[in-house]
Design a protein around this motif. Structure first.
Motif, PDB file in Angstrom:
ATOM      1  N   GLY A 184       5.848  36.018  -2.648  1.00  0.00           N
ATOM      2  CA  GLY A 184       5.344  34.749  -2.118  1.00  0.00           C
ATOM      3  C   GLY A 184       3.858  34.598  -2.395  1.00  0.00           C
ATOM      4  O   GLY A 184       3.127  35.577  -2.614  1.00  0.00           O
ATOM      5  N   ALA A 185       3.423  33.328  -2.355  1.00  0.00           N
ATOM      6  CA  ALA A 185       2.006  33.027  -2.569  1.00  0.00           C
ATOM      7  C   ALA A 185       1.152  33.710  -1.505  1.00  0.00           C
ATOM      8  O   ALA A 185      -0.010  34.037  -1.735  1.00  0.00           O
ATOM      9  N   LYS A 186       1.739  33.927  -0.334  1.00  0.00           N
ATOM     10  CA  LYS A 186       1.005  34.574   0.752  1.00  0.00           C
ATOM     11  C   LYS A 186       0.498  35.948   0.313  1.00  0.00           C
ATOM     12  O   LYS A 186      -0.657  36.304   0.546  1.00  0.00           O
ATOM     13  N   SER A 194      -3.403  20.064   0.723  1.00  0.00           N
ATOM     14  CA  SER A 194      -3.686  20.929   1.866  1.00  0.00           C
ATOM     15  C   SER A 194      -2.554  21.006   2.890  1.00  0.00           C
ATOM     16  O   SER A 194      -1.943  20.007   3.228  1.00  0.00           O
ATOM     17  N   ASN A 195      -2.338  22.197   3.368  1.00  0.00           N
ATOM     18  CA  ASN A 195      -1.622  22.429   4.616  1.00  0.00           C
ATOM     19  C   ASN A 195      -2.712  22.783   5.615  1.00  0.00           C
ATOM     20  O   ASN A 195      -3.402  23.776   5.396  1.00  0.00           O
ATOM     21  N   PRO A 196      -3.002  22.013   6.634  1.00  0.00           N
ATOM     22  CA  PRO A 196      -2.123  21.067   7.319  1.00  0.00           C
ATOM     23  C   PRO A 196      -2.386  19.584   7.087  1.00  0.00           C
ATOM     24  O   PRO A 196      -1.648  18.770   7.634  1.00  0.00           O
ATOM     25  N   SER A 255      -7.860  29.448  -5.537  1.00  0.00           N
ATOM     26  CA  SER A 255      -7.354  28.085  -5.444  1.00  0.00           C
ATOM     27  C   SER A 255      -5.852  28.120  -5.168  1.00  0.00           C
ATOM     28  O   SER A 255      -5.052  28.418  -6.053  1.00  0.00           O
ATOM     29  N   ASP A 256      -5.500  27.823  -3.925  1.00  0.00           N
ATOM     30  CA  ASP A 256      -4.093  27.849  -3.505  1.00  0.00           C
ATOM     31  C   ASP A 256      -3.484  26.484  -3.811  1.00  0.00           C
ATOM     32  O   ASP A 256      -3.784  25.494  -3.147  1.00  0.00           O
ATOM     33  N   GLU A 257      -2.615  26.460  -4.823  1.00  0.00           N
ATOM     34  CA  GLU A 257      -2.032  25.193  -5.290  1.00  0.00           C
ATOM     35  C   GLU A 257      -0.518  25.173  -5.091  1.00  0.00           C
ATOM     36  O   GLU A 257       0.209  24.557  -5.867  1.00  0.00           O
ATOM     37  N   VAL A 259       7.202  29.419  -6.264  1.00  0.00           N
ATOM     38  CA  VAL A 259       8.381  28.544  -6.265  1.00  0.00           C
ATOM     39  C   VAL A 259       8.781  28.059  -4.871  1.00  0.00           C
ATOM     40  O   VAL A 259       9.672  27.236  -4.734  1.00  0.00           O
ATOM     41  N   SER A 260       8.114  28.574  -3.818  1.00  0.00           N
ATOM     42  CA  SER A 260       8.574  28.322  -2.450  1.00  0.00           C
ATOM     43  C   SER A 260       8.761  26.840  -2.128  1.00  0.00           C
ATOM     44  O   SER A 260       9.822  26.429  -1.672  1.00  0.00           O
ATOM     45  N   LYS A 261       7.711  26.064  -2.331  1.00  0.00           N
ATOM     46  CA  LYS A 261       7.738  24.675  -1.850  1.00  0.00           C
ATOM     47  C   LYS A 261       8.375  23.747  -2.883  1.00  0.00           C
ATOM     48  O   LYS A 261       9.229  22.939  -2.542  1.00  0.00           O
ATOM     49  N   ALA A 262       7.964  23.834  -4.141  1.00  0.00           N
ATOM     50  CA  ALA A 262       8.423  22.867  -5.146  1.00  0.00           C
ATOM     51  C   ALA A 262       9.919  22.996  -5.418  1.00  0.00           C
ATOM     52  O   ALA A 262      10.586  22.005  -5.697  1.00  0.00           O
TER      53      ALA A 262
HETATM   54  C1  LIG Z   1      -1.131  26.576   2.034  1.00  0.00           C
HETATM   55  C2  LIG Z   1      -0.059  27.600   1.878  1.00  0.00           C
HETATM   56  N1  LIG Z   1      -0.280  28.617   1.039  1.00  0.00           N
HETATM   57  C3  LIG Z   1       0.642  29.582   0.878  1.00  0.00           C
HETATM   58  C4  LIG Z   1       1.839  29.557   1.563  1.00  0.00           C
HETATM   59  C5  LIG Z   1       2.801  30.696   1.391  1.00  0.00           C
HETATM   60  O1  LIG Z   1       3.773  30.451   0.485  1.00  0.00           O
HETATM   61  P1  LIG Z   1       4.875  31.547   0.170  1.00  0.00           P
HETATM   62  O2  LIG Z   1       6.083  31.163   0.945  1.00  0.00           O
HETATM   63  O3  LIG Z   1       5.073  31.427  -1.314  1.00  0.00           O
HETATM   64  O4  LIG Z   1       4.347  32.870   0.554  1.00  0.00           O
HETATM   65  C6  LIG Z   1       2.099  28.520   2.452  1.00  0.00           C
HETATM   66  C7  LIG Z   1       3.360  28.507   3.228  1.00  0.00           C
HETATM   67  O5  LIG Z   1       3.490  27.889   4.255  1.00  0.00           O
HETATM   68  C8  LIG Z   1       1.123  27.504   2.617  1.00  0.00           C
HETATM   69  O6  LIG Z   1       1.332  26.487   3.454  1.00  0.00           O
END
Ligand SMILES: Cc1ncc(COP(=O)(O)O)c(C=O)c1O
Length: 397
Positions: free
Chosen positions: A98-100, A173-175, A201-203, A234-237
């Motif tokens: 995950g991006a996290k 952006s989240n949120p 850069s979190d995209e 790939v999580s969100k898209a």
């Molecule tokens: C801004 C942002 N970055 C990263 C993530 C994490 O994504 P992943 O599920 O790929 O770890 C999230 C998930 O909520 C997010 O909102």
């Protein structure tokens, strides 16, 4: 019991906590409308699931290279070239759980005790915690709330000091759903180069833009690209949050090596089956992304209308990205709602869950305690129902 100092003040993600409380109510048989989810409500495309089954049947079930499957890194490189016109060789890509994890690897490789990371607020809940876990200090910089949470460039520059090492950006952006504009990214790039800073850069939400253009800071020239770590996944898209595949991309071979080494001792590569599925997502599931984006846009427009009609909710600018709306509830602070006095968004979120059975996330975890995050990763019917319930409870006195 004595725990390590780094766990002090560390709490589990508040977005997940709200979700857990809402799910507990659902288990008791309560009909909860959830605006708290951070993942698409669509199913993973069928073609991607088939790819996972195929990988399993072929016995692709052993470890891959820590940095990620070469085929997946090639697919990521092709995707970056096609969609963002960025040419990265596959060996500059690190695939993670995950991006996290990608963001954590990058922070852990770049900063430690004594270092500062500049973080515009509101921010995604995990950034400050990850910065602290790496031993560094988050320097929170407010954004321009009245201008739809765009960057306050003067405040950003003023926050840069001798210990600053990284600026962390998140667009969309989240949120807030804010999509950063080219001009503000150019200004950040100039600042980063002048002060010799890295940009993470979190995209991760870059496909989810509505009537706005996603610009990556890495696209703004060779110099800034050399200082950027682009994070995606790939999580969100592709509606693949549970598959746990994200990646970090950097031109710097030493940084790539460090992120890979960190990962090698923590998790190794992510699930092999998920990696094969992600190859197919990137190469063959584009149509599903487009369908999902069109549906999210319909919901976004309706949610903006509903938020603007809700007593006590205020929304300065229409969000253009991700799947969140972030209204202020400042007008409700200090007033009585449903017979109870509301002191902040935490109170309000609790009250809305209990009295209206509507789950929303308070802004406190994102650095703005007088705001709520509402996700439109839910059907239009449920959205209408949720706002009917909100309106009946939010009769302010
Ligand atoms: C801004 C942002 N970055 C990263 C993530 C994490 O994504 P992943 O599920 O790929 O770890 C999230 C998930 O909520 C997010 O909102």
């Amino acid at each position: 019991m004595r725990l390590a100092e780094r766990t002090e003040g560390l709490t589990a993600s508040p977005t997940m906590a709200v979700d857990a409380r809402a799910k507990a109510l659902v288990r008791q048989g309560v009909d909860v409308v959830s605006f708290s989810v951070g993942e698409p409500d669509f199913d993973t495309p069928e073609i991607v699931k088939e790819a996972a089954l195929d990988a399993m049947r072929r016995g692709r079930t052993k470890y891959t290279a820590v940095q990620g499957l070469p085929e997946l890194r090639e697919a990521v490189a092709e995707n970056l070239a096609e969609e963002l016109h960025l040419a990265y060789p596959p060996d500059r890509i690190v695939v993670s759980n995950g991006a996290k994890q990608s963001i954590f690897n990058a922070l852990f490789a770049l900063v430690g005790p004594g270092d500062e990371v500049i973080l515009p607020a509101p921010y995604w809940v995990s950034y400050p915690e990850q910065i602290r876990l790496a031993g560094a200090t988050p320097v929170i910089v407010p954004t321009d709330v009245a201008r739809g949470f765009h960057l306050d460039l003067e405040a950003l520059e003023a926050a840069i000091g001798p210990r600053t090492r990284v600026i962390l950006l998140n667009t969309p952006s989240n949120p807030t759903g804010t999509v950063l504009e080219r001009s503000e990214l150019e200004a950040v790039a100039e600042l980063a180069l002048r002060h010799d800073l890295w940009i993470i850069s979190d995209e991760i939400y870059r496909h989810l833009v509505f009537g706005a253009e996603h610009v990556s800071v890495a696209q703004l020239g060779d110099e800034v690209r050399a200082k950027t770590i682009l994070v995606d996944g790939v999580s969100k898209a592709y509606a693949m949050t549970g598959w746990r595949i994200g990646w970090a991309v950097s031109e710097d071979p030493a940084l790539v090596e460090a992120m890979t080494a960190i990962q090698s001792h923590l998790t190794s590569a992510p699930s092999t089956v998920s990696q094969w599925a992600a190859v197919v997502a990137l190469r063959q599931a584009r149509a599903s992304v487009d369908e999902m984006v069109a549906e999210f846009d319909r919901r976004r427009r309706r949610m903006v209308e509903l938020v603007r009609q809700t007593p006590g909710f205020e929304l300065a600018e229409e969000p253009r990205g991700a799947f969140y709306v972030f209204p202020s509830i400042r007008g409700l602070v200090g007033s009585e709602v449903g017979g109870r006095r509301v002191y902040d968004a935490d109170d309000l979120a609790e009250l809305l869950l209990e009295e209206a059975h509507v789950a929303v996330v308070p802004g406190s975890g994102f650095g703005l305690p007088e705001y709520l995050r509402l996700s439109y990763a839910t059907s239009l019917e449920r959205m209408e129902e949720g706002f009917r319930r909100l309106a009946s409870v939010l009769r302010v006195s």
